[in-house]
Design an enzyme around this catalytic site. Sequence first.
Site, PDB file in Angstrom:
ATOM      1  NE  ARG A 275      27.958 -11.865  38.264  1.00 23.38           N
ATOM      2  CZ  ARG A 275      28.918 -12.742  37.984  1.00 23.38           C
ATOM      3  NH1 ARG A 275      30.022 -12.335  37.375  1.00 23.38           N
ATOM      4  NH2 ARG A 275      28.784 -14.023  38.296  1.00 23.38           N
ATOM      5  CG  HIS A 446      35.345  15.857  67.515  1.00 21.27           C
ATOM      6  ND1 HIS A 446      35.272  16.333  66.223  1.00 21.27           N
ATOM      7  CD2 HIS A 446      36.428  16.433  68.087  1.00 21.27           C
ATOM      8  CE1 HIS A 446      36.274  17.183  66.034  1.00 21.27           C
ATOM      9  NE2 HIS A 446      36.985  17.258  67.151  1.00 21.27           N
TER      10      HIS A 446
HETATM   11  P1  FAD Z   1      26.615 -16.957  43.342  1.00 21.97           P
HETATM   12  O1  FAD Z   1      27.534 -16.346  44.309  1.00 21.97           O
HETATM   13  O2  FAD Z   1      26.852 -16.758  41.894  1.00 21.97           O
HETATM   14  O3  FAD Z   1      26.596 -18.512  43.665  1.00 21.97           O
HETATM   15  C1  FAD Z   1      25.889 -19.437  42.922  1.00 21.97           C
HETATM   16  C2  FAD Z   1      26.589 -20.784  43.032  1.00 21.97           C
HETATM   17  O4  FAD Z   1      25.754 -21.767  42.438  1.00 21.97           O
HETATM   18  C3  FAD Z   1      27.912 -20.844  42.291  1.00 21.97           C
HETATM   19  O5  FAD Z   1      28.940 -21.280  43.144  1.00 21.97           O
HETATM   20  C4  FAD Z   1      27.665 -21.861  41.171  1.00 21.97           C
HETATM   21  O6  FAD Z   1      28.797 -22.679  40.904  1.00 21.97           O
HETATM   22  C5  FAD Z   1      26.563 -22.713  41.772  1.00 21.97           C
HETATM   23  N1  FAD Z   1      25.725 -23.396  40.784  1.00 21.97           N
HETATM   24  C6  FAD Z   1      25.126 -22.867  39.683  1.00 21.97           C
HETATM   25  N2  FAD Z   1      24.382 -23.801  39.067  1.00 21.97           N
HETATM   26  C7  FAD Z   1      24.517 -24.935  39.778  1.00 21.97           C
HETATM   27  C8  FAD Z   1      23.993 -26.235  39.638  1.00 21.97           C
HETATM   28  N3  FAD Z   1      23.142 -26.557  38.653  1.00 21.97           N
HETATM   29  N4  FAD Z   1      24.354 -27.162  40.551  1.00 21.97           N
HETATM   30  C9  FAD Z   1      25.205 -26.865  41.575  1.00 21.97           C
HETATM   31  N5  FAD Z   1      25.714 -25.644  41.752  1.00 21.97           N
HETATM   32  C10 FAD Z   1      25.375 -24.692  40.873  1.00 21.97           C
HETATM   33  N6  FAD Z   1      28.577  -8.125  45.770  1.00 21.97           N
HETATM   34  C11 FAD Z   1      28.673  -7.429  46.919  1.00 21.97           C
HETATM   35  O7  FAD Z   1      27.697  -7.346  47.665  1.00 21.97           O
HETATM   36  N7  FAD Z   1      29.839  -6.810  47.285  1.00 21.97           N
HETATM   37  C12 FAD Z   1      30.936  -6.861  46.507  1.00 21.97           C
HETATM   38  O8  FAD Z   1      31.966  -6.295  46.867  1.00 21.97           O
HETATM   39  C13 FAD Z   1      30.871  -7.577  45.288  1.00 21.97           C
HETATM   40  N8  FAD Z   1      31.946  -7.649  44.494  1.00 21.97           N
HETATM   41  C14 FAD Z   1      31.869  -8.371  43.338  1.00 21.97           C
HETATM   42  C15 FAD Z   1      32.981  -8.397  42.514  1.00 21.97           C
HETATM   43  C16 FAD Z   1      32.947  -9.095  41.332  1.00 21.97           C
HETATM   44  C17 FAD Z   1      34.177  -9.128  40.450  1.00 21.97           C
HETATM   45  C18 FAD Z   1      31.769  -9.811  40.975  1.00 21.97           C
HETATM   46  C19 FAD Z   1      31.712 -10.614  39.716  1.00 21.97           C
HETATM   47  C20 FAD Z   1      30.653  -9.778  41.782  1.00 21.97           C
HETATM   48  C21 FAD Z   1      30.684  -9.047  42.974  1.00 21.97           C
HETATM   49  N9  FAD Z   1      29.575  -8.955  43.809  1.00 21.97           N
HETATM   50  C22 FAD Z   1      29.655  -8.222  44.959  1.00 21.97           C
HETATM   51  C23 FAD Z   1      28.301  -9.623  43.487  1.00 21.97           C
HETATM   52  C24 FAD Z   1      28.171 -10.939  44.276  1.00 21.97           C
HETATM   53  O9  FAD Z   1      29.273 -11.759  43.984  1.00 21.97           O
HETATM   54  C25 FAD Z   1      26.873 -11.643  43.923  1.00 21.97           C
HETATM   55  O10 FAD Z   1      25.784 -10.758  44.081  1.00 21.97           O
HETATM   56  C26 FAD Z   1      26.658 -12.845  44.823  1.00 21.97           C
HETATM   57  O11 FAD Z   1      27.715 -13.762  44.704  1.00 21.97           O
HETATM   58  C27 FAD Z   1      25.326 -13.542  44.484  1.00 21.97           C
HETATM   59  O12 FAD Z   1      25.163 -14.648  45.317  1.00 21.97           O
HETATM   60  P2  FAD Z   1      24.320 -15.910  44.843  1.00 21.97           P
HETATM   61  O13 FAD Z   1      24.371 -16.874  45.969  1.00 21.97           O
HETATM   62  O14 FAD Z   1      23.007 -15.499  44.328  1.00 21.97           O
HETATM   63  O15 FAD Z   1      25.104 -16.507  43.577  1.00 21.97           O
HETATM   64  P1  NAD Z   2      27.248  -2.965  36.115  1.00 19.05           P
HETATM   65  O1  NAD Z   2      25.829  -3.175  35.789  1.00 19.05           O
HETATM   66  O2  NAD Z   2      27.629  -2.378  37.403  1.00 19.05           O
HETATM   67  O3  NAD Z   2      27.932  -2.058  34.999  1.00 19.05           O
HETATM   68  C1  NAD Z   2      27.933  -2.418  33.643  1.00 19.05           C
HETATM   69  C2  NAD Z   2      28.286  -1.194  32.840  1.00 19.05           C
HETATM   70  O4  NAD Z   2      28.500  -1.588  31.512  1.00 19.05           O
HETATM   71  C3  NAD Z   2      27.176  -0.152  32.822  1.00 19.05           C
HETATM   72  O5  NAD Z   2      27.716   1.118  33.069  1.00 19.05           O
HETATM   73  C4  NAD Z   2      26.602  -0.278  31.423  1.00 19.05           C
HETATM   74  O6  NAD Z   2      26.034   0.914  30.945  1.00 19.05           O
HETATM   75  C5  NAD Z   2      27.845  -0.666  30.659  1.00 19.05           C
HETATM   76  N1  NAD Z   2      27.589  -1.353  29.395  1.00 19.05           N
HETATM   77  C6  NAD Z   2      26.617  -2.255  29.103  1.00 19.05           C
HETATM   78  N2  NAD Z   2      26.725  -2.648  27.829  1.00 19.05           N
HETATM   79  C7  NAD Z   2      27.779  -2.007  27.302  1.00 19.05           C
HETATM   80  C8  NAD Z   2      28.409  -2.000  26.039  1.00 19.05           C
HETATM   81  N3  NAD Z   2      27.954  -2.763  25.035  1.00 19.05           N
HETATM   82  N4  NAD Z   2      29.496  -1.218  25.835  1.00 19.05           N
HETATM   83  C9  NAD Z   2      29.973  -0.446  26.867  1.00 19.05           C
HETATM   84  N5  NAD Z   2      29.414  -0.401  28.079  1.00 19.05           N
HETATM   85  C10 NAD Z   2      28.349  -1.176  28.307  1.00 19.05           C
HETATM   86  O7  NAD Z   2      27.922  -4.407  35.888  1.00 19.05           O
HETATM   87  P2  NAD Z   2      29.370  -4.973  36.243  1.00 19.05           P
HETATM   88  O8  NAD Z   2      30.319  -3.880  36.543  1.00 19.05           O
HETATM   89  O9  NAD Z   2      29.672  -5.962  35.184  1.00 19.05           O
HETATM   90  O10 NAD Z   2      29.069  -5.759  37.566  1.00 19.05           O
HETATM   91  C11 NAD Z   2      28.062  -6.767  37.589  1.00 19.05           C
HETATM   92  C12 NAD Z   2      27.357  -6.768  38.885  1.00 19.05           C
HETATM   93  O11 NAD Z   2      28.180  -7.359  39.881  1.00 19.05           O
HETATM   94  C13 NAD Z   2      27.041  -5.380  39.428  1.00 19.05           C
HETATM   95  O12 NAD Z   2      25.861  -4.873  38.900  1.00 19.05           O
HETATM   96  C14 NAD Z   2      26.902  -5.639  40.882  1.00 19.05           C
HETATM   97  O13 NAD Z   2      25.603  -6.104  41.115  1.00 19.05           O
HETATM   98  C15 NAD Z   2      27.912  -6.757  41.116  1.00 19.05           C
HETATM   99  N6  NAD Z   2      29.154  -6.198  41.684  1.00 19.05           N
HETATM  100  C16 NAD Z   2      29.088  -5.546  42.859  1.00 19.05           C
HETATM  101  C17 NAD Z   2      30.224  -5.016  43.410  1.00 19.05           C
HETATM  102  C18 NAD Z   2      30.121  -4.282  44.711  1.00 19.05           C
HETATM  103  O14 NAD Z   2      29.088  -4.403  45.354  1.00 19.05           O
HETATM  104  N7  NAD Z   2      31.123  -3.531  45.129  1.00 19.05           N
HETATM  105  C19 NAD Z   2      31.437  -5.120  42.767  1.00 19.05           C
HETATM  106  C20 NAD Z   2      31.472  -5.768  41.538  1.00 19.05           C
HETATM  107  C21 NAD Z   2      30.322  -6.308  41.013  1.00 19.05           C
END
Ligand code: FAD
Ligand code: NAD
Length: 467
Positions: A275, A446
Amino acid sequence: MTDSYDIVIIGAGPGGYNCAIRAGQLGLKTAIIEKRETLGGTCLNVGCIPSKALLHASEMFTRAKQDFAGMGIKTGPIELDLPTMMAQKNDAVDGLTAGVAFLMKKNKVTTYYGTGKILAPGKVEITKAEGGTEELVTKNIVIATGSEPSTLPGIEIDETRILTNTGAIALDKVPEKLILIGAGVIGLELGSVWSRLGAEVTVLEYLDRIMPGADTEVAKTAQRIFKKQGLKFKLGQKVTGAKASKTGVTLSVEPAKGGSSEDMQADVVIVAVGRKPYTEGLGIDAVGAKTDARGVIETTDHFKVAEGVWAVGDCIDGPMLAHKAEDDGAAVAELIAGKAGHVDYNLVPSVVYTNPEIAWVGKTEEELKAAGIAYKKGHFPYKANSRARTNHETDGFVKILADAKTDQILGAHMIGVGVGEMIGEIGVAMEFGAASEDVARTSHAHPTLSEAIRQAAMDVEGWAMQM
Ligand code: FAD
Ligand code: NAD
């Protein structure tokens, strides 16, 4: 008349909404701006929460099919009802996003739905969801705009055949053939979901290993287990293009180190290659903010971007995790209120919610070696833990790394059922600067899985008693 605030927060994800709650608690006049229809950001709407709802439900489905009979539970035929599974996921999202709106009211935070733009230090414009603009005056601006999925050249996301996480948590049918690009956290979590529900899943990864950033021993063990579960891995692969048609997707793939290209067919492709910070149209230039090559907003002196401007969460440095964003947000509210606010990114735990779970905190063996730090290692396998054996969940291990001289814990790496909860124990120990012996001499109930942590801590000094 223009409304004026102590803090205006742009973005209501975990970084923004937790900053708002803490600011409200500290008596600061606070507003939050969100451009989505619901609060909670990526995490609650399309990230952590919906993915975990699907991981949990799909795991129950697999257990009912594979494990119940062996435990003496007779059932009729187990069938998937995908619309209901999706509905319970949507319920979790709706309940929790509404919960954030409730917390804003409870803490006297004013919520504006619209897009925020910084006009100058102390001035933010909102283009409102219902139309029109409004200007807010504020002593402090907190940027909490989060991140968006990275994409690849030659691949156009349509969220129908070629998806990011947003489309991948909302499919209305299980694809026959699914390809995930990226063997990181999303690749493994969402790959597990759709594989459990019946898709043939292939994960393509550019590097020659899965989960870069995780301990290598854990990553190797995980790959072996996921392979047994049916996930196919093709490592060292570069995707150079993707063409979607009405019936599927053709991917062009070549070895990362060079070689001839091959075509791969899939019904659906999920792009999960990381991301990047989201700052589009935010007007950060107006306050002289700088971003690095990846788009990360540069901060100095604890989250400060410029005088009266702060940034938290995924749009700044550090792990892109919800709990890290949450800690950043609370710390900034405290700094603005004149208190101390600091987050130790070394102690932010990572958890991958597959089955078994994967969890770690602190340094990996590779990082310690690279830094030239001498360490001792304690290791304990799940198959020697009584609770894991009783529950027929013996895949995995706990590894604890401690300083060779002082015995201070430097990192812990685990794979096994329940480790996502267990890692918290090591986080607390490390916050208090504990030695591995402190954990080894602490009573653990345990039979629990957490006894594996104690035994691994004993093993650091070579006296694990149960293996
Ligand atoms: P965000 O959650 O991205 O929030 C930012 C907000 O700002 C958004 O709602 C957006 O609409 C809003 N915004 C942006 N620009 C503007 C603007 N100009 N005006 C008004 N609003 C705006 N992390 C974990 O710790 N555990 C997990 O299990 C986990 N699972 C994930 C699974 C997936 C599929 C993904 C994609 C991510 C996951 N993450 C997980 C990562 C986690 O979602 C992010 O690290 C977290 O949401 C970051 O929080 P944030 O507040 O920085 O940004
Ligand atoms: P990631 O950084 O975890 O993994 C991306 C993977 O894509 C890496 O293994 C990288 O080597 C590979 N990659 C990059 N370029 C590539 C290419 N051109 N071809 C093939 N492979 C390539 O990123 P993600 O899985 O997209 O997740 C994004 C972020 O969201 C995570 O880094 C994490 O911070 C957050 N997230 C967290 C959780 C959780 O905490 N359980 C769950 C989902 C997402």
